[in-house]
Design a protein around this motif. Sequence first.
Motif, PDB file in Angstrom:
ATOM      1  N   PHE A  76      16.272   2.337 -15.014  1.00 24.39           N
ATOM      2  CA  PHE A  76      16.082   3.572 -14.067  1.00 24.39           C
ATOM      3  C   PHE A  76      16.131   3.088 -12.756  1.00 24.39           C
ATOM      4  N   LEU A  77      17.265   3.138 -12.156  1.00 22.96           N
ATOM      5  CA  LEU A  77      17.454   2.688 -10.657  1.00 22.96           C
ATOM      6  C   LEU A  77      17.313   3.858  -9.670  1.00 22.96           C
ATOM      7  N   LEU A  78      16.350   3.764  -8.907  1.00 22.03           N
ATOM      8  CA  LEU A  78      16.147   4.972  -7.879  1.00 22.03           C
ATOM      9  C   LEU A  78      16.478   4.243  -6.573  1.00 22.03           C
ATOM     10  N   SER A  79      17.737   4.666  -6.267  1.00 21.95           N
ATOM     11  CA  SER A  79      18.263   4.256  -4.788  1.00 21.95           C
ATOM     12  C   SER A  79      17.695   5.158  -3.473  1.00 21.95           C
ATOM     13  N   HIS A  80      17.747   4.754  -2.388  1.00 17.55           N
ATOM     14  CA  HIS A  80      17.545   5.359  -1.227  1.00 17.55           C
ATOM     15  C   HIS A  80      16.072   5.994  -1.591  1.00 17.55           C
ATOM     16  N   SER A  81      15.011   5.283  -1.887  1.00 17.52           N
ATOM     17  CA  SER A  81      13.689   5.883  -2.439  1.00 17.52           C
ATOM     18  C   SER A  81      13.008   6.496  -1.372  1.00 17.52           C
ATOM     19  N   LEU A  82      13.165   6.121   0.004  1.00 10.32           N
ATOM     20  CA  LEU A  82      12.338   6.856   0.932  1.00 10.32           C
ATOM     21  C   LEU A  82      12.658   8.247   1.165  1.00 10.32           C
ATOM     22  N   GLN A  83      13.842   8.668   0.497  1.00  5.19           N
ATOM     23  CA  GLN A  83      14.137   9.980   0.699  1.00  5.19           C
ATOM     24  C   GLN A  83      14.213  10.663  -0.756  1.00  5.19           C
ATOM     25  N   ALA A  84      13.662  10.055  -1.559  1.00  7.01           N
ATOM     26  CA  ALA A  84      14.038  10.683  -3.181  1.00  7.01           C
ATOM     27  C   ALA A  84      12.985  11.386  -3.597  1.00  7.01           C
ATOM     28  N   PHE A  85      11.797  11.514  -2.977  1.00 12.57           N
ATOM     29  CA  PHE A  85      10.781  12.330  -3.151  1.00 12.57           C
ATOM     30  C   PHE A  85      10.600  13.599  -2.301  1.00 12.57           C
ATOM     31  N   ASN A  86      10.098  14.845  -3.050  1.00  9.35           N
ATOM     32  CA  ASN A  86       9.362  15.919  -2.126  1.00  9.35           C
ATOM     33  C   ASN A  86       8.182  15.537  -1.515  1.00  9.35           C
ATOM     34  N   PRO A  87       7.895  16.339  -0.789  1.00 10.66           N
ATOM     35  CA  PRO A  87       6.454  16.084  -0.066  1.00 10.66           C
ATOM     36  C   PRO A  87       5.332  16.327  -1.124  1.00 10.66           C
TER      37      PRO A  87
ATOM     38  N   VAL B 294       3.296 -10.210 -25.621  1.00 13.08           N
ATOM     39  CA  VAL B 294       3.943 -10.668 -26.722  1.00 13.08           C
ATOM     40  C   VAL B 294       4.181  -9.479 -27.692  1.00 13.08           C
ATOM     41  N   ASP B 295       5.445  -9.226 -27.968  1.00 14.89           N
ATOM     42  CA  ASP B 295       5.845  -8.012 -28.758  1.00 14.89           C
ATOM     43  C   ASP B 295       5.350  -6.645 -28.332  1.00 14.89           C
ATOM     44  N   LYS B 296       5.148  -6.684 -26.952  1.00 16.77           N
ATOM     45  CA  LYS B 296       4.842  -5.295 -26.443  1.00 16.77           C
ATOM     46  C   LYS B 296       5.874  -4.724 -25.864  1.00 16.77           C
ATOM     47  N   ALA B 297       6.159  -3.327 -26.385  1.00 16.32           N
ATOM     48  CA  ALA B 297       7.093  -2.528 -25.766  1.00 16.32           C
ATOM     49  C   ALA B 297       7.252  -2.502 -24.438  1.00 16.32           C
ATOM     50  N   VAL B 298       8.226  -2.691 -23.658  1.00 18.62           N
ATOM     51  CA  VAL B 298       8.140  -2.668 -22.110  1.00 18.62           C
ATOM     52  C   VAL B 298       9.328  -2.044 -21.356  1.00 18.62           C
ATOM     53  N   MET B 299       9.342  -0.982 -20.618  1.00 17.10           N
ATOM     54  CA  MET B 299      10.225  -0.073 -20.036  1.00 17.10           C
ATOM     55  C   MET B 299      10.444  -0.627 -18.661  1.00 17.10           C
ATOM     56  N   ILE B 300      11.461  -0.941 -17.918  1.00 16.39           N
ATOM     57  CA  ILE B 300      11.700  -1.372 -16.627  1.00 16.39           C
ATOM     58  C   ILE B 300      12.092  -0.114 -15.723  1.00 16.39           C
ATOM     59  N   THR B 301      11.618   0.127 -14.767  1.00 11.18           N
ATOM     60  CA  THR B 301      12.211   0.877 -13.631  1.00 11.18           C
ATOM     61  C   THR B 301      12.050   0.314 -12.440  1.00 11.18           C
ATOM     62  N   GLY B 302      12.620   0.953 -11.424  1.00  8.52           N
ATOM     63  CA  GLY B 302      12.580   0.327 -10.095  1.00  8.52           C
ATOM     64  C   GLY B 302      13.108   1.272  -8.841  1.00  8.52           C
ATOM     65  N   ALA B 303      12.676   1.275  -7.788  1.00  6.40           N
ATOM     66  CA  ALA B 303      12.823   2.037  -6.720  1.00  6.40           C
ATOM     67  C   ALA B 303      13.010   1.183  -5.573  1.00  6.40           C
ATOM     68  N   SER B 304      14.164   1.272  -4.762  1.00  5.84           N
ATOM     69  CA  SER B 304      14.492   0.565  -3.552  1.00  5.84           C
ATOM     70  C   SER B 304      15.071   1.246  -2.496  1.00  5.84           C
ATOM     71  N   TYR B 305      15.083   0.834  -1.201  1.00  2.66           N
ATOM     72  CA  TYR B 305      15.113   1.821  -0.111  1.00  2.66           C
ATOM     73  C   TYR B 305      16.784   1.643   0.062  1.00  2.66           C
ATOM     74  N   GLY B 306      17.552   0.556  -0.620  1.00  2.60           N
ATOM     75  CA  GLY B 306      18.834   0.624  -0.758  1.00  2.60           C
ATOM     76  C   GLY B 306      19.614   1.392  -1.749  1.00  2.60           C
TER      77      GLY B 306
ATOM     78  N   GLU C  16       0.883  -1.218   0.263  1.00  2.00           N
ATOM     79  CA  GLU C  16      -0.067  -0.079  -0.069  1.00  2.00           C
ATOM     80  C   GLU C  16       0.873   1.356   0.085  1.00  2.00           C
ATOM     81  N   GLN C  17       2.185   1.368   0.518  1.00  2.00           N
ATOM     82  CA  GLN C  17       3.006   2.521   0.617  1.00  2.00           C
ATOM     83  C   GLN C  17       4.093   2.024  -0.148  1.00  2.00           C
ATOM     84  N   SER C  18       4.124   2.208  -1.263  1.00  2.00           N
ATOM     85  CA  SER C  18       5.193   1.635  -2.260  1.00  2.00           C
ATOM     86  C   SER C  18       5.983   3.013  -2.806  1.00  2.00           C
ATOM     87  N   THR C  19       7.115   2.991  -2.940  1.00  2.00           N
ATOM     88  CA  THR C  19       7.809   4.377  -3.650  1.00  2.00           C
ATOM     89  C   THR C  19       7.949   3.865  -5.013  1.00  2.00           C
ATOM     90  N   ASN C  20       7.515   2.638  -5.433  1.00  2.00           N
ATOM     91  CA  ASN C  20       7.514   2.332  -7.005  1.00  2.00           C
ATOM     92  C   ASN C  20       6.270   2.867  -7.823  1.00  2.00           C
TER      93      ASN C  20
END
Length: 205
Positions: free
Chosen positions: A142-153, A100-112, A13-17
């Motif tokens: 696209f690798l978003l590290s330390h994601s708990l601190q990555a966003f403004n309010p 099948v044959d669908k264009a996909v972009m992968i992103t990810g956010a993690s606390y580490g 429910e509380q995901s930085t992704n």
Amino acid sequence: MTHLIGLVGTNSEQSTNRKLLQFMQHHFSETATIELVEIKDLPLFNKPADGVIPQEVQFIADKIEAADGVIISTPEYDHSVPASLINALNWLSYGIYPFVDKAVMITGASYGVLGSSRAQLHLKQILDAPELKARIMPSSEFLLSHSLQAFNPDGRLASEEQIIKLEGLFEDFLSFVSMTKQLTHAHTINKQVAENFSWEKPYKE
């Protein structure tokens, strides 16, 4: 305008992704529509005795099928993608083949510090499975590290450097979507291969 599905790769429910996809949805609203799709309400995968796909699964499959491309944002659990995302992909490759044959972009956010790099590698392997066979944009992590601190309010990414990088990758993805639409010559056979593939069938020469 290009229409994309932003698949939230977790049941948290509380995901930085989810926050990352929401930021992209707003930030790129003038060049593409990004419709967020949740997987948290999908049932645990179990081959239905009657072969009927649950409505919740079919709903997501139809949206993916109709979209120009998909962005999947995944966290990293134990060096891999979450069980909930694997569960969703299991459903989305059982008797239905929207990837099948669908264009996909992968992103990810993690606390580490690694920003879900190992999970993204694992996800690429999954999406290349015969029953999924998505077209994954290469060299585009696209690798978003330390994601708990990555966003403004207000939900905006705090790092301008990260925003610039994401903007470049997103523009590349729009070009990749356009190119992928032209690679249709093998689509029919790719779909047939996915439909005919089964780990349960005996191997024949």
